[in-house]
Write a protein that holds these residues in place. Sequence first.
Motif, short mmCIF file in Angstrom:
data_model
loop_
_atom_site.label_atom_id
_atom_site.label_comp_id
_atom_site.label_asym_id
_atom_site.label_seq_id
_atom_site.Cartn_x
_atom_site.Cartn_y
_atom_site.Cartn_z
N ALA A 134 0.84 -1.21 0.00
CA ALA A 134 0.00 0.00 0.00
C ALA A 134 0.87 1.25 0.00
O ALA A 134 0.58 2.22 -0.71
N ASN A 135 1.95 1.23 0.78
CA ASN A 135 2.86 2.38 0.80
C ASN A 135 3.62 2.51 -0.51
O ASN A 135 3.81 3.62 -1.02
N LYS A 136 4.03 1.38 -1.06
CA LYS A 136 4.78 1.39 -2.32
C LYS A 136 3.93 1.94 -3.46
O LYS A 136 4.42 2.70 -4.31
N GLN A 137 2.66 1.59 -3.48
CA GLN A 137 1.77 2.04 -4.54
C GLN A 137 1.25 3.46 -4.32
O GLN A 137 0.56 4.01 -5.17
N LYS A 138 1.58 4.05 -3.15
CA LYS A 138 1.19 5.42 -2.83
C LYS A 138 -0.32 5.62 -3.03
O LYS A 138 -0.77 6.53 -3.73
N ILE A 139 -1.08 4.75 -2.39
CA ILE A 139 -2.53 4.78 -2.60
C ILE A 139 -3.17 6.07 -2.07
O ILE A 139 -4.28 6.40 -2.48
N THR A 140 -2.49 6.78 -1.18
CA THR A 140 -3.07 8.03 -0.67
C THR A 140 -3.11 9.12 -1.73
O THR A 140 -3.77 10.14 -1.55
N GLN A 141 -2.42 8.89 -2.85
CA GLN A 141 -2.44 9.87 -3.94
C GLN A 141 -3.56 9.57 -4.94
O GLN A 141 -3.76 10.34 -5.88
N LEU A 142 -4.26 8.48 -4.75
CA LEU A 142 -5.40 8.17 -5.62
C LEU A 142 -6.58 9.05 -5.24
O LEU A 142 -6.54 9.77 -4.25
N PHE A 183 -10.17 9.66 -3.57
CA PHE A 183 -10.60 9.13 -2.28
C PHE A 183 -11.26 7.77 -2.45
O PHE A 183 -10.95 6.81 -1.73
N ARG A 184 -12.17 7.65 -3.40
CA ARG A 184 -12.89 6.38 -3.61
C ARG A 184 -11.92 5.29 -4.04
O ARG A 184 -12.02 4.13 -3.61
N GLN A 185 -10.97 5.62 -4.89
CA GLN A 185 -9.98 4.64 -5.34
C GLN A 185 -9.11 4.17 -4.19
O GLN A 185 -8.76 2.99 -4.10
N MET A 186 -8.74 5.09 -3.30
CA MET A 186 -7.92 4.74 -2.15
C MET A 186 -8.65 3.74 -1.25
O MET A 186 -8.09 2.72 -0.84
N ILE A 187 -9.92 4.04 -0.95
CA ILE A 187 -10.71 3.14 -0.10
C ILE A 187 -10.88 1.78 -0.76
O ILE A 187 -10.76 0.74 -0.13
N HIS A 188 -11.16 1.80 -2.06
CA HIS A 188 -11.33 0.54 -2.79
C HIS A 188 -10.05 -0.29 -2.76
O HIS A 188 -10.10 -1.52 -2.57
N ALA A 233 -3.66 5.03 10.54
CA ALA A 233 -3.51 6.43 10.94
C ALA A 233 -2.46 7.13 10.09
O ALA A 233 -2.63 8.30 9.72
N SER A 234 -1.38 6.42 9.78
CA SER A 234 -0.33 7.02 8.94
C SER A 234 -0.84 7.29 7.53
O SER A 234 -0.50 8.32 6.93
N LEU A 235 -1.68 6.39 7.01
CA LEU A 235 -2.27 6.62 5.69
C LEU A 235 -3.18 7.85 5.72
O LEU A 235 -3.15 8.68 4.81
N VAL A 260 -16.18 4.91 3.16
CA VAL A 260 -16.43 6.11 2.36
C VAL A 260 -17.30 7.10 3.14
O VAL A 260 -16.99 8.28 3.23
N SER A 261 -18.39 6.61 3.71
CA SER A 261 -19.31 7.49 4.44
C SER A 261 -18.64 8.11 5.66
O SER A 261 -18.81 9.29 5.96
N TYR A 262 -17.86 7.30 6.37
CA TYR A 262 -17.26 7.76 7.63
C TYR A 262 -16.07 8.71 7.39
O TYR A 262 -15.91 9.70 8.11
N LEU A 263 -15.25 8.42 6.39
CA LEU A 263 -14.01 9.16 6.21
C LEU A 263 -14.09 10.33 5.25
O LEU A 263 -13.23 11.22 5.28
N GLU A 264 -15.11 10.35 4.40
CA GLU A 264 -15.18 11.40 3.38
C GLU A 264 -15.14 12.82 3.96
O GLU A 264 -14.45 13.68 3.39
N PRO A 265 -15.80 13.11 5.07
CA PRO A 265 -15.72 14.47 5.61
C PRO A 265 -14.31 14.89 6.02
O PRO A 265 -14.01 16.09 6.09
#
Length: 257
Positions: free
Chosen positions: A88-96, A98-103, A148-150, A202-207
């Motif tokens: 997950a860190n290698k693929q840098k999913i936090t740069q996707l 929001f929906r793609q990251m959660i998926h 938490a780091s993500l 998605v519902s919980y984290l989107e805000p």
Amino acid sequence: MTKYSHSSRSLRRQPKQQRGKERVEKILDAAAAVFDKVGYAAATTHLIAAKAETAIGSVYQFFPDKAAIFKAMELRHIERVKAMWAQANKQKITQLTFRQMIHALVTAVVELFEQPVSRVVFVQFFSSREMFQLIDESMTQEAIDFAASLFKQRNPTLDEAQSSLLAEVCVHSSNAVILAALRNPDEQHRQQLVQQIEELFVSYLEPYMGDNRLDDVMNIMKCPHCRSQQLSKNGHRRGKQCYLCKECGKQFVELAV
């Protein structure tokens, strides 16, 4: 240091050749099937050997007893979890988006528990914790720290306490749903439960870290087509800056929010 730091001791001897490694994996998968069917207490090394379609001597070549086999299963699960986090860190999913990251997160977890060893270890942890030799609550805390780091990477404006709280809720709630799904004999209902984890996140984290939220808080320029931040300036049009997206190759006029 967690209690599973020195984990190679679970095997009587380490297989050096590929054939030996494959035999160990086959024994572990067979053990998972036996533990799942009859329970740990009723399981025997002879049942495991029969399920693995190998001689009992082959089992004893690597494992002295079923406790050692289960310890090796714990180790295999730990390795797979840590590999999932590293990927997950290698693929840098936090740069996707929001929906793609959660998926991506949920898909990785689902794929993890499609493996018999990880599935059985996870279920047993919540029903027979006393049999565990390597895994304890510290691994749950590691999962919370990883999430938490993500979240912090996704939205640097989150403070440590807030990102940790969000992660704790996500880890415990997803564990509860996953456990219910893995225990459910109805395949269709099991899949429906797992699919709801993504909607829950998605519902919980989107805000806190949804695309629109981050754009508003951080004033980030993103491609309106694929939401990538990998942009380059591409001249001007009618007095406005034009950009070229390096990800999807499309052009657009200045759209800073």
